[in-house]
Design an enzyme around this catalytic site. Structure first.
Site, PDB file in Angstrom:
ATOM      1  N   SER A 256       1.279  -1.121  -0.257  1.00 38.47           N
ATOM      2  CA  SER A 256       0.302   0.087   0.160  1.00 38.47           C
ATOM      3  C   SER A 256       0.533   1.353   0.343  1.00 38.47           C
ATOM      4  O   SER A 256       1.600   1.571  -0.385  1.00 38.47           O
ATOM      5  CB  SER A 256      -0.536   0.013   1.662  1.00 38.47           C
ATOM      6  OG  SER A 256      -2.556   0.922   0.787  1.00 38.47           O
ATOM      7  N   LYS A 260       4.097   2.309  -2.293  1.00 35.08           N
ATOM      8  CA  LYS A 260       4.526   3.259  -3.461  1.00 35.08           C
ATOM      9  C   LYS A 260       6.172   3.458  -2.698  1.00 35.08           C
ATOM     10  O   LYS A 260       6.787   4.287  -3.901  1.00 35.08           O
ATOM     11  CB  LYS A 260       3.475   4.674  -3.229  1.00 35.08           C
ATOM     12  CG  LYS A 260       2.043   4.397  -2.846  1.00 35.08           C
ATOM     13  CD  LYS A 260       1.227   5.529  -2.465  1.00 35.08           C
ATOM     14  CE  LYS A 260      -0.438   5.388  -2.039  1.00 35.08           C
ATOM     15  NZ  LYS A 260      -0.719   4.578  -2.631  1.00 35.08           N
ATOM     16  N   TRP A 347      -9.987   0.272  -4.772  1.00 36.85           N
ATOM     17  CA  TRP A 347      -9.890   1.875  -4.089  1.00 36.85           C
ATOM     18  C   TRP A 347      -8.548   2.085  -5.140  1.00 36.85           C
ATOM     19  O   TRP A 347      -7.669   3.203  -5.131  1.00 36.85           O
ATOM     20  CB  TRP A 347      -9.233   1.905  -2.761  1.00 36.85           C
ATOM     21  CG  TRP A 347      -9.161   3.446  -2.782  1.00 36.85           C
ATOM     22  CD1 TRP A 347      -7.873   3.807  -1.139  1.00 36.85           C
ATOM     23  CD2 TRP A 347      -9.607   4.444  -2.188  1.00 36.85           C
ATOM     24  NE1 TRP A 347      -7.648   5.292  -1.209  1.00 36.85           N
ATOM     25  CE2 TRP A 347      -8.702   5.422  -1.408  1.00 36.85           C
ATOM     26  CE3 TRP A 347     -10.517   5.068  -2.570  1.00 36.85           C
ATOM     27  CZ2 TRP A 347      -8.932   6.940  -1.431  1.00 36.85           C
ATOM     28  CZ3 TRP A 347     -11.485   5.862  -2.337  1.00 36.85           C
ATOM     29  CH2 TRP A 347      -9.631   7.239  -1.768  1.00 36.85           C
ATOM     30  N   HIS A 397      -7.834  -5.728   0.437  1.00 40.51           N
ATOM     31  CA  HIS A 397      -6.196  -5.231   0.537  1.00 40.51           C
ATOM     32  C   HIS A 397      -5.479  -5.641   1.443  1.00 40.51           C
ATOM     33  O   HIS A 397      -5.717  -5.320   3.053  1.00 40.51           O
ATOM     34  CB  HIS A 397      -6.292  -3.553   0.755  1.00 40.51           C
ATOM     35  CG  HIS A 397      -5.877  -2.349   1.063  1.00 40.51           C
ATOM     36  ND1 HIS A 397      -4.976  -1.562  -0.271  1.00 40.51           N
ATOM     37  CD2 HIS A 397      -4.745  -1.742   1.883  1.00 40.51           C
ATOM     38  CE1 HIS A 397      -4.171  -1.538  -0.214  1.00 40.51           C
ATOM     39  NE2 HIS A 397      -4.158  -1.082   1.488  1.00 40.51           N
TER      40      HIS A 397
HETATM   41  C1  GTR Z   1      -5.521   4.529   1.936  1.00 40.41           C
HETATM   42  C2  GTR Z   1      -4.457   5.528   1.127  1.00 40.41           C
HETATM   43  C3  GTR Z   1      -3.770   4.395  -0.143  1.00 40.41           C
HETATM   44  C4  GTR Z   1      -3.185   3.371   0.649  1.00 40.41           C
HETATM   45  C5  GTR Z   1      -4.242   2.624   1.982  1.00 40.41           C
HETATM   46  C6  GTR Z   1      -2.345   2.355   3.130  1.00 40.41           C
HETATM   47  O1  GTR Z   1      -5.509   5.421   3.001  1.00 40.41           O
HETATM   48  O2  GTR Z   1      -5.868   6.349   0.406  1.00 40.41           O
HETATM   49  O3  GTR Z   1      -3.173   5.767  -1.421  1.00 40.41           O
HETATM   50  O4  GTR Z   1      -1.790   4.102   0.659  1.00 40.41           O
HETATM   51  O5  GTR Z   1      -4.425   4.025   2.573  1.00 40.41           O
HETATM   52  O6  GTR Z   1      -1.757   2.327   2.916  1.00 40.41           O
HETATM   53  O7  GTR Z   1      -3.227   1.317   3.434  1.00 40.41           O
END
Ligand code: GTR
Length: 417
Positions: A256, A260, A347, A397
């Site tokens: 996540s 990045k 998402w 996720h």
């Molecule tokens: C979310 C964010 C994502 C992702 C995620 C995470 O809220 O919008 O871009 O980075 O967090 O890190 O779990």
């Protein structure tokens, strides 16, 4: 009571996201043209690896620096390492556990970070290693009672927060599987490098660098993602001093927001020989131009401390960004890169994650390497393992055993022959 508060916070977050104008409908994805990989800024054709390395790659790296993630300072910060705990009989005797405190200092101020490493015992010679940040402290990744609490977590979460419970994120770190397959693993809490809140910047590594101030003054000033990427390179510096670690076989895995940061780290530091982005989404592997799920405007609003200020100008103008994320992935070439998605993680735009891995292929082909050969997404649980890897798994996720299974297979393929 605690549970009720948490529920309210999570409902609130969901409502805030829902109010934002987010597209989940594939038929509403705009028609877009991706910025070219193999064409220089003046329209020159890039047709050799030499042109790529001397011209196009530096051009793209500069665009990601100035427009997206910010400029990583070139100056060095002093660091000392102190082994806090060494346990030769960790994990029932099959691993050596080590916990090393990093102290970063600029002479006036210090910041501490804690690295946890497990190294398999039954292997003579050096071993490859996976490194990656955890979200909730080293103690959250295991039930091993010797694992110390990460120093910065309390800035983010109060002293009686449930994240302080040991083992809460164990399912994301299958240490048994990793050690059994002959790999070492090293993790640090990402808050140790930049506590993940715009209010806590003064506790971040940024504050040790010359010219630091609480306000952003330069439009390409680095922020949290830049700091996390920088921190992973400091973990590599340390691992290179570890006798049992094979410094030529370092993989980075980030989930996540850390997916990045892992891509940004891999783009800048070629010591990462395998770069893995797990469900990294917007600002990670996903193509911005699809505007599916999280967009630039949404991420900048919710996380104002992640990207550089220049990135703000692309709010609601994602298609005007001079780069897109297939170009970030291509910066790993000829090293190996792996992108993973989860079916229900809309998402993060699974299709956008896949397509950037696919489109990065042109640069891999320049090196005579094997890219992903079709823009058809593979089916669930049908991993592609070429020089670029990709899978989509069922579920949410998260980082799951299935993901690790694939990453270990990918590492076996590229590190073991
Ligand atoms: C979310 C964010 C994502 C992702 C995620 C995470 O809220 O919008 O871009 O980075 O967090 O890190 O779990």
């Amino acid at each position: 009571m605690k549970a009720a508060i948490l529920l309210i916070i999570s409902l609130f977050t969901t409502v805030v996201y829902a109010q934002q104008n987010v597209n989940y409908d594939e038929s509403k994805v705009p028609v877009y043209t991706l910025p070219k990989l193999l064409e220089g800024s003046k329209g020159e054709k890039i047709s050799t690896t030499e042109q790529w390395e001397k011209q196009r790659r530096p051009e793209l790296l500069e665009l990601f620096t100035s427009q997206v993630y910010g400029r990583t300072p070139t100056g060095k910060i002093d660091v000392t390492y102190e082994t806090m705990v060494e346990n030769p009989n960790a994990m029932g005797g099959k691993a050596t556990g080590k916990q090393v405190k990093f102290t970063f200092s600029n002479g006036k101020k210090k910041i501490e970070a804690l690295l946890l490493i497990y190294i398999p015992n039954n292997i003579t010679g050096k071993v490859p290693v996976f490194i990656g940040y955890n979200f909730k402290g080293n103690h959250s990744t295991t039930s091993d009672i010797t694992v110390l609490y990460s120093p910065t977590l309390q800035l983010i979460k109060g002293p009686d927060h449930h994240d302080r419970e040991r083992g809460t994120q164990k399912s994301r770190w299958n240490y048994d599987k990793i050690i059994d397959r002959g790999y070492a693993v090293a993790t640090m809490c990402y808050h140790d490098i930049f506590p993940d809140s715009p209010e806590l910047k003064e506790y971040s590594i940024l504050s040790l660098f010359p010219g630091y101030g609480p306000e952003v003054t330069v439009p390409d000033e680095w922020q949290a993602i830049g700091a996390w990427a920088w921190g992973s390179s400091r973990i590599v510096d340390f691992l290179e001093t570890e006798e049992k670690i094979d410094g030529d076989k370092i993989a980075i895995m980030g989930h996540s927001r850390q997916g990045k940061a892992a891509l940004w780290a891999g783009a800048q530091d070629e010591r990462f020989k395998i770069v893995i982005s797990n469900n990294s989404g917007c600002g990670g592997a996903a193509l911005f131009r699809r505007k599916f799920g999280e967009t630039i405007a949404v991420i900048n609003k919710n996380f104002p401390h992640w990207f550089c200020n220049n990135f703000l100008q692309y709010n609601d103008r994602d298609e005007e960004l001079p780069t897109d994320q297939h170009q970030l992935i291509a910066l790993m070439a000829p090293r190996k890169v792996y992108v993973a998605s989860a079916e229900n993680d809309l998402w993060a735009d699974p299709r956008g994650e896949f397509l950037s891995a696919y489109h990065a292929g042109k640069v891999y082909q320049l090196y005579g390497l094997k890219a992903i050969d079709s823009d058809e997404m593979p089916k669930i649980h049908q991993p592609i393992m070429e020089d670029i890897g990709y899978h989509i798994r069922a579920g949410e996720h998260d980082v799951m055993d299935y993901d690790w299974e694939c990453y270990l297979n990918f590492a076996d393929k590229h590190f073991r022959n």
